[in-house]
Design an enzyme around this catalytic site. Structure first.
Site, PDB file in Angstrom:
ATOM      1  N   ASN A 220       0.837  -1.217   0.000  1.00 44.42           N
ATOM      2  CA  ASN A 220       0.000   0.000   0.000  1.00 44.42           C
ATOM      3  C   ASN A 220       0.866   1.260   0.000  1.00 44.42           C
ATOM      4  OD1 ASN A 220      -3.012  -0.456   0.065  1.00 44.42           O
ATOM      5  ND2 ASN A 220      -2.314  -1.997   1.528  1.00 44.42           N
TER       6      ASN A 220
ATOM      7  N   ARG B   7       3.656   0.133  25.813  1.00 44.42           N
ATOM      8  CA  ARG B   7       3.001   0.806  24.681  1.00 44.42           C
ATOM      9  C   ARG B   7       3.271   2.309  24.681  1.00 44.42           C
ATOM     10  NH1 ARG B   7      -0.415  -1.026  21.231  1.00 44.42           N
ATOM     11  NH2 ARG B   7      -0.825  -2.851  22.509  1.00 44.42           N
TER      12      ARG B   7
ATOM     13  N   ASP C  78      -9.960  -1.040  14.533  1.00 47.27           N
ATOM     14  CA  ASP C  78     -10.687  -1.100  13.259  1.00 47.27           C
ATOM     15  C   ASP C  78     -12.073  -0.456  13.383  1.00 47.27           C
ATOM     16  OD1 ASP C  78      -8.533  -2.315  11.986  1.00 47.27           O
ATOM     17  OD2 ASP C  78      -9.172  -4.312  12.574  1.00 47.27           O
TER      18      ASP C  78
ATOM     19  N   HIS D 255      -8.468  -1.162   5.922  1.00 53.20           N
ATOM     20  CA  HIS D 255      -8.806  -2.475   6.484  1.00 53.20           C
ATOM     21  C   HIS D 255      -9.477  -3.327   5.399  1.00 53.20           C
ATOM     22  CE1 HIS D 255      -9.636  -5.430   9.523  1.00 53.20           C
ATOM     23  NE2 HIS D 255     -10.834  -5.573   8.977  1.00 53.20           N
TER      24      HIS D 255
END
Ligand code: GRF
Length: 217
Positions: A15, A65, A150, A114
């Site tokens: 992509n 994280r 998502d 997605h």
């Protein structure tokens, strides 16, 4: 003025390649100011190098994280970035990261591609799950990222069929070629017209299904 984008990727980078080729051909009025990858040796790095794009590799392994995200933000601070594009970036971004890109209208200037018709088949194995489910139509979704995986305002969706003779590989290949067409188109639309979507659904809290706003094309 071209839109300055930072691309975050973890893998193959097809992509990213589609974005860079669209820029090169003149169909996308944007500039990739940096490619950030969390996986050493990922294909996306070679593709960026081939196009003379600056890369940063920031591995996440062994890091909390927030620590990893603070390193991402520190790296991004060095480049002009109007929009962050997640092109196969296989990490969830927390509000700590996303808040840096909060738009005046309350959404985040971060988009994701997605490979399913969200909200169906979120998660890392969307092609396989849709195929195994036996869908007859699947699709590609490009959406703004919010606090849920998502999930977030949908900017574009396009469908593709599952054909009777399809294997998982041929099904994926059909979807992937659609990804490569759609992602540059959506970035181009943002670059020229700004961000438009039909609805924004609150990602957190008990009323997580409340439609908060509508920004029509
Ligand atoms: C694509 O299928 C994309 O939709 C998903 O991850 C994959 C990345 O592929 N989020 P690539 O690295 O761009 O080739």
């Amino acid at each position: 003025m071209p839109l300055n984008i930072a691309v975050l990727a973890s893998g193959r980078g097809s992509n990213l390649k589609a974005i860079l080729e669209a820029i090169k051909s003149g169909s996308l009025d944007a500039r990739v100011t940096v490619v950030i990858c969390n996986v050493q040796g990922a294909g996306a790095i070679s593709i960026a190098n081939e196009h003379g794009i600056t890369t940063e590799v920031i591995p996440h392994l062994g890091l909390a994280r927030q620590k990893h995200e603070s390193m991402l933000l520190e790296a991004l601070d060095k480049y002009p970035v109007d929009f962050v594009v997640l092109a196969g970036y296989m990490r969830v971004l927390s509000p700590y990261f996303l808040n840096r890109f909060r738009d005046d209208r309350g959404f985040f200037r971060v988009l994701n591609i997605h490979p399913s018709l969200l909200p169906a088949f979120p998660g890392a194995n969307a092609y396989k799950e849709a195929f195994d489910y036996g869908v007859r139509i699947s699709g590609i979704t490009i959406h703004l990222v919010d606090e849920k995986v998502d999930h977030g305002p949908i900017l574009a969706q396009e469908t593709f069929p599952r054909l009777p003779e399809d294997s998982l590989d041929s099904f994926k290949a059909r979807g992937l070629s659609l990804e490569h067409k759609l992602l540059p188109q959506v970035i181009q639309k943002i670059s020229h017209e700004g961000v438009t979507f039909f609805a924004r659904v609150e990602a957190t809290g008990a009323d997580s299904k409340t439609v908060k706003e509508t920004v029509s094309p």
